[in-house]
Design an enzyme around this catalytic site. Structure first.
Site, PDB file in Angstrom:
ATOM      1  CG  ASP A 220      49.316 103.450  20.595  1.00 62.95           C
ATOM      2  OD1 ASP A 220      49.111 102.620  19.709  1.00 62.95           O
ATOM      3  OD2 ASP A 220      49.866 103.193  21.679  1.00 62.95           O
ATOM      4  CE  LYS A 268      53.330  99.502  25.978  1.00 63.22           C
ATOM      5  NZ  LYS A 268      52.952 100.879  25.834  1.00 63.22           N
ATOM      6  CE1 TYR A 276      55.239  98.512  22.477  1.00 58.76           C
ATOM      7  CE2 TYR A 276      57.186  99.886  22.661  1.00 58.76           C
ATOM      8  CZ  TYR A 276      56.017  99.547  22.012  1.00 58.76           C
ATOM      9  OH  TYR A 276      55.651 100.220  20.886  1.00 58.76           O
TER      10      TYR A 276
HETATM   11  P1  NG1 Z   1      49.820 100.118  23.944  1.00 60.31           P
HETATM   12  O1  NG1 Z   1      50.667  99.624  25.063  1.00 60.31           O
HETATM   13  O2  NG1 Z   1      48.699  99.233  23.685  1.00 60.31           O
HETATM   14  O3  NG1 Z   1      49.477 101.555  24.154  1.00 60.31           O
HETATM   15  C1  NG1 Z   1      51.916  99.871  22.242  1.00 60.31           C
HETATM   16  C2  NG1 Z   1      52.626 101.041  21.569  1.00 60.31           C
HETATM   17  C3  NG1 Z   1      52.332 101.150  20.075  1.00 60.31           C
HETATM   18  C4  NG1 Z   1      52.476  99.807  19.385  1.00 60.31           C
HETATM   19  C5  NG1 Z   1      51.681  98.733  20.144  1.00 60.31           C
HETATM   20  C6  NG1 Z   1      51.877  97.352  19.592  1.00 60.31           C
HETATM   21  C7  NG1 Z   1      52.863 102.880  23.191  1.00 60.31           C
HETATM   22  C8  NG1 Z   1      52.425 104.222  23.540  1.00 60.31           C
HETATM   23  N1  NG1 Z   1      52.256 102.309  22.164  1.00 60.31           N
HETATM   24  O4  NG1 Z   1      50.623 100.155  22.524  1.00 60.31           O
HETATM   25  O5  NG1 Z   1      53.182 102.128  19.508  1.00 60.31           O
HETATM   26  O6  NG1 Z   1      53.813  99.454  19.248  1.00 60.31           O
HETATM   27  O7  NG1 Z   1      52.026  98.689  21.512  1.00 60.31           O
HETATM   28  O8  NG1 Z   1      51.473  97.262  18.276  1.00 60.31           O
HETATM   29  O9  NG1 Z   1      53.768 102.357  23.807  1.00 60.31           O
HETATM   30 MG    MG Z   2      49.937 103.162  25.714  1.00 61.96          MG
END
Ligand code: NG1
Ligand code: MG
Length: 516
Positions: A220, A268, A276
């Site tokens: 991200d 999250k 996660y």
């Molecule tokens: P989100 O929750 O969409 O910001 C997360 C992770 C990424 C990656 C994706 C799945 C964070 C900040 N980002 O994204 O690094 O693993 O999920 O591909 O947690």
């Molecule tokens: Mg995020």
């Protein structure tokens, strides 16, 4: 053939744009410029003087390569035009540094003030979930960096006056968090007169975001910092971080990416132990178990728990004398091998994993399951590893298809769409990170004419991304409106519906803006 730009120099600085300089101001999309000007005048009203600068970082959409960044496999995201912009003024500090932080939406994000010690870490309480935690995460990471850099000389961080405006939907799967953390770290750097490079900002933002309690990979932040308008960002993490800007070739029917929110919010910070962070643990355990089975030793790497599937891949192929083979072939063999070796469909208990690794359960827990809470009886090593290797293969195939041709024909496009659909199927079954609403959106969209539809981001709700011809946008948005949004949320306002579905144009990454 469209030639993607080769590696971005690691030392490249963050772009700076000036309101007085037509050429640089023109590189910015008009909707971003309008918000930038509005924010400067609001700041001036609020604090009685103009800000020194504006720091900006966008959200991102991941086109393909889901949940593999923390296993250090390549991904293909890009920045979107929604972003976080922070107007800032640095004030010389007397006593402890003071931060005044206001938001253009004070009802939702109330104004705060806090001080922090000159020489200790800024405290963040991940249990007390507050909007300014993400600012504090960026501030803390940037200050750690600056303290190290200025070791020896006495460093007193500037006090800050801030006004923040964000239009990335929070918890919506397009990474409002990375937009916030990256823009906060960039603000802190500039306010303390450090011209941070993109690579430095990347490294410290990834570590900063983990302070909020999620053991994320670096996708991200990379997309938010490095992206270029009109290109996808091919991002490599192993053996070291590099990015490449990949153009989307022309096609008979212009290719469009549509993002559609599910409005299922997955918080999250709360769900990480079952979702996660558990996946991060499962992939790490799969890597060390596979390494043990093959008798290879893993050096610690940059992934959050120190051992990644990509690292296992490398060592396994080294042992086999196959490092010269194309990555695609290497992955094919590893997929076959994993299917055989990790045979337990029902998952593995702690006792079983400890036995495979030849260690005790307490040793297993202290080495791999103690950095963060993980709630699970069984670890689905087979399914998680297979998703990861197959998704890594799809990323390579997707990128090769874009890079090897000047014009995409019907066959190429069907193929790209199929890769996206396979990615969704794998997220749903092997990785178990989709949800019924997301599956529903993808099915409706495909019926209405998309080439490919999948979840984007962490999943368990959040956002979906769809690849479709420009001439199908109307049919697809109409179908989603009638068959998903109005069905699940009969009282939804027109305003919210407009936010729900957005055409995502690959946008520019972070920059600093002056003047206006
Ligand atoms: P989100 O929750 O969409 O910001 C997360 C992770 C990424 C990656 C994706 C799945 C964070 C900040 N980002 O994204 O690094 O693993 O999920 O591909 O947690
Ligand atoms: Mg995020």
């Amino acid at each position: 053939m469209a030639t993607p730009q080769e590696l971005v120099p690691q030392t490249e600085s963050i772009a700076e744009v000036y309101a007085t300089d037509d050429a640089s101001a023109q590189s910015i999309a008009p909707e971003i410029k309008a918000r930038w000007h509005g924010l400067v005048s609001q700041f001036t009203k609020l604090y009685g003087h103009r800000p020194d600068f504006i720091a900006r970082s966008p959200g991102r959409v991941n086109i393909i390569g889901e949940h593999i960044d923390y296993s250090l496999y390549d991904v293909l995201p890009t920045a979107v035009s929604v972003d976080m912009i922070i107007a800032a003024k640095a004030i010389p500090t007397t006593g402890e540094p003071l931060v005044k932080i206001a938001n253009t939406n004070p009802q939702k994000f109330p104004t705060r003030e806090f001080t922090f010690p000159v020489d200790k870490d800024v405290e963040i309480d991940p249990k007390h979930h507050e909007w300014i935690n993400y600012f504090k995460a960026g501030l803390r990471g940037a200050l750690q960096f600056l303290r190290k850099k200025r070791e020896g000389s006495s460093f007193v961080p500037a006090s800050l006056e801030l006004l923040i405006d964000g239009n990335v939907p929070p918890g919506g799967g397009i990474s409002s968090s990375a937009a916030f953390v990256c823009s906060s770290a960039l603000t802190t750097m500039k306010a303390n007169k450090h011209d941070v490079s993109k690579q430095e900002l990347q490294d410290l933002s990834v570590v900063s975001e983990r302070a909020v309690g999620v053991y994320s990979g670096g996708m991200d932040q990379a997309a938010s910092i490095f992206s270029r308008r009109g290109y996808l960002l091919y991002t490599r993490f192993f053996p070291k971080f590099v990015v490449q800007h990949v153009p989307i070739p022309k096609a008979e029917h212009e290719i469009t990416f549509l993002m559609a929110q599910s409005f299922v919010t997955s918080n999250k910070a709360e769900t990480a132990p079952r979702h996660y962070n558990l996946r991060v643990a499962e992939c790490t355990l799969a890597a060390v178990v596979l390494a043990k089975i093959h008798g290879v030793t893993l050096e610690k790497d940059s992934s959050s728990l120190g051992y990644s599937l990509r690292n296992f891949h490398e060592e396994f192929m080294r042992k086999e004398g196959r490092l010269q083979d194309p990555l695609e072939y290497q992955l094919d063999s590893i997929i076959l091998d994993t299917t055989e070796r990790l045979s337990q469909e029902q998952g593995y208990t702690r006792e079983e994993i400890a036995k495979l690794l030849d260690i005790t359960v307490p040793e297993l827990e202290s080495t791999f399951l103690s950095s963060f809470p993980v709630h699970a009886e069984r670890f689905l090593l087979r399914q998680r590893a297979l998703h990861c290797f197959k998704e890594a293969r799809r990323v390579l195939d997707f990128k090769a298809c874009l890079s090897n041709t000047q014009k995409l024909d019907e066959k190429h496009i069907t193929y790209l769409g199929q890769l996206l659909n396979e990615s969704q199927a794998s997220c749903r079954t092997d990785y178990d990170c989709s949800c019924p609403e997301v599956d529903d959106i993808c099915a409706i969209a495909r019926r209405a004419g998309t080439w490919g539809s999948r979840l984007t981001g962490a999943g368990w709700g959040g956002c979906t991304v769809h690849m479709l011809p420009q001439n199908k946008v109307e049919a697809v948005t109409k179908a989603l409106r009638e068959e998903y949004y109005l069905k699940h949320f009969p009282d939804i306002s027109e305003e919210k519906l407009a936010e729900a579905m957005v055409i995502s144009k690959p946008s520019n990454g972070s920059f600093l803006a002056f003047g206006a």
